[in-house]
Design an enzyme around this catalytic site. Structure first.
Site, short mmCIF file in Angstrom:
data_model
loop_
_atom_site.label_atom_id
_atom_site.label_comp_id
_atom_site.label_asym_id
_atom_site.label_seq_id
_atom_site.Cartn_x
_atom_site.Cartn_y
_atom_site.Cartn_z
N HIS A 241 -42.63 3.06 -28.08
CA HIS A 241 -43.36 4.23 -28.70
C HIS A 241 -43.25 4.09 -30.36
CE1 HIS A 241 -42.82 6.72 -24.91
NE2 HIS A 241 -41.73 5.96 -24.88
O1 RIB Z 1 -40.19 9.65 -26.85
C1 RIB Z 1 -39.82 8.58 -27.63
C2 RIB Z 1 -39.05 8.69 -28.80
O2 RIB Z 1 -37.84 8.98 -28.18
C3 RIB Z 1 -38.84 7.24 -29.44
O3 RIB Z 1 -38.62 7.72 -30.58
C4 RIB Z 1 -37.47 6.61 -28.89
O4 RIB Z 1 -36.86 5.88 -29.60
C5 RIB Z 1 -36.57 7.83 -28.25
O5 RIB Z 1 -35.98 8.23 -29.45
#
Ligand code: RIB
Ligand code: CA
Length: 316
Positions: A241
């Site tokens: 992500h």
């Molecule tokens: O939902 C994804 C996020 O949550 C990303 O930043 C991952 O590192 C977790 O923290």
């Protein structure tokens, strides 16, 4: 063209680690500061992880300032060790950095950098947005100097990944998210709608793993994510992500965005942490955000893999 000054606010975190390495591999940006927050694991661990990831890439010169240890109002219900591993980097024990944590609180370091910068600074917030909310409240004159705020978090139409309604970064601190999304800073929201389809597969991981020790270490860190994806979703790839959010910070316009009004559910019911994106209209409100709604996922994955391979090859 001069590199854009960049700050990453982060909770490393496996995909945070990849995002930091991607920024260091990208000449379009100049990583000036890393600020850490609670989130995937506790603040002390996210801060140590940030120092070690920078050292892995030979950039222990980049200052790391520690920020919020906890959410603004209600404590984050639980950390994400089951996803990122107990220490937050997939069980990989990176060598300690020779650098010490910057003695300034994250919000002070960030405000000083913003006020001193001659050119607009991009801030990429890829953990819970607690530090950004604190900056807005404590140093509004500095927050007004943010050229571009790229937020990883939320979801327009893909539901959540921690609950049916909420994405992790917003779920961890919904009050902070409401404060940040209600500001008038130029903001891009990179949520699950574009991150979930953008899957880094084992072939891509193998490419940068073969490019040199930094790539091999990044691949080792990702193994926990791969194992979690396989056991939880039956998939053979990982959703990094935060790396997609940094791709947008590095190459503005990578993602297709639409200006939308967004509110956050800060109630304490089943919808807590949900981002309610009004997709009925294109908004002209000063508090509207550019919500990422479309992505060329293969191109985004290739960008990440090629940049990480270049970094690994350069570091030898
Ligand atoms: O939902 C994804 C996020 O949550 C990303 O930043 C991952 O590192 C977790 O923290
Ligand atoms: Ca993160």
């Amino acid at each position: 063209m001069a590199a854009t000054p960049l700050v990453i606010d982060t909770d490393p975190g496996i995909d945070d680690a990849l995002a930091i390495l991607l920024a260091l591999a990208s000449p379009e940006v100049d990583l000036r500061l890393v600020t850490t927050t609670h989130g995937n694991v506790d603040l002390a661990q996210t801060t140590e992880n940030a120092l070690r990831v920078l050292h892995l890439a030979g950039r222990s010169d980049v200052p790391v300032a520690a920020g919020a240890a906890e959410s603004l109002v209600y404590a984050q219900p639980e950390r994400a060790g089951h996803v990122h591993g107990r220490t937050g980097l997939g069980g990989v024990d990176l060598p300690p950095s020779p650098a010490a944590v910057d003695p300034r609180p994250a919000v002070v370091a960030l405000a000083e950098l913003l006020l001193a910068s001659e050119t607009p600074v991009t801030v990429a917030a890829i953990g819970p947005w607690t530090n950004v909310a604190l900056l807005l409240a404590t140093y509004p004159e500095a927050a007004a100097r943010i050229g571009r705020l790229v937020l990883m978090g939320g979801s327009a139409g893909r539901g959540g990944n921690v609950t049916a309604a909420a994405e992790f970064n917003v779920w961890a601190d919904p009050e902070a998210a409401a404060r940040v999304l209600g500001a008038t800073v130029p903001t891009v929201l990179v949520g699950l709608d574009v991150t979930l389809p953008t899957v880094l597969d084992e072939g891509g991981i193998a490419r940068f793993a073969a490019a040199g020790p930094v790539g091999a270490t990044a691949a080792a860190i990702l193994q926990q994510y791969l194992d979690h994806a396989r056991s939880s979703y039956g998939t053979t790839g990982v959703v990094v992500h935060d790396a997609l959010a940094l791709t947008e910070a590095i190459a503005p316009g990578t993602l297709g965005t639409v200006r939308r009004d967004v509110v956050v559910d800060t109630t304490r019911g089943a919808g807590r942490g949900q981002t309610l994106v009004d997709r009925r209209t294109v908004s002209d409100s000063p508090t509207a955000v550019d919500v990422a709604e479309t992505v060329d996922s293969p191109a985004a994955v290739e960008f990440l893999v090629s940049r990480l391979s270049d970094l690994a090859a350069r570091r030898g």
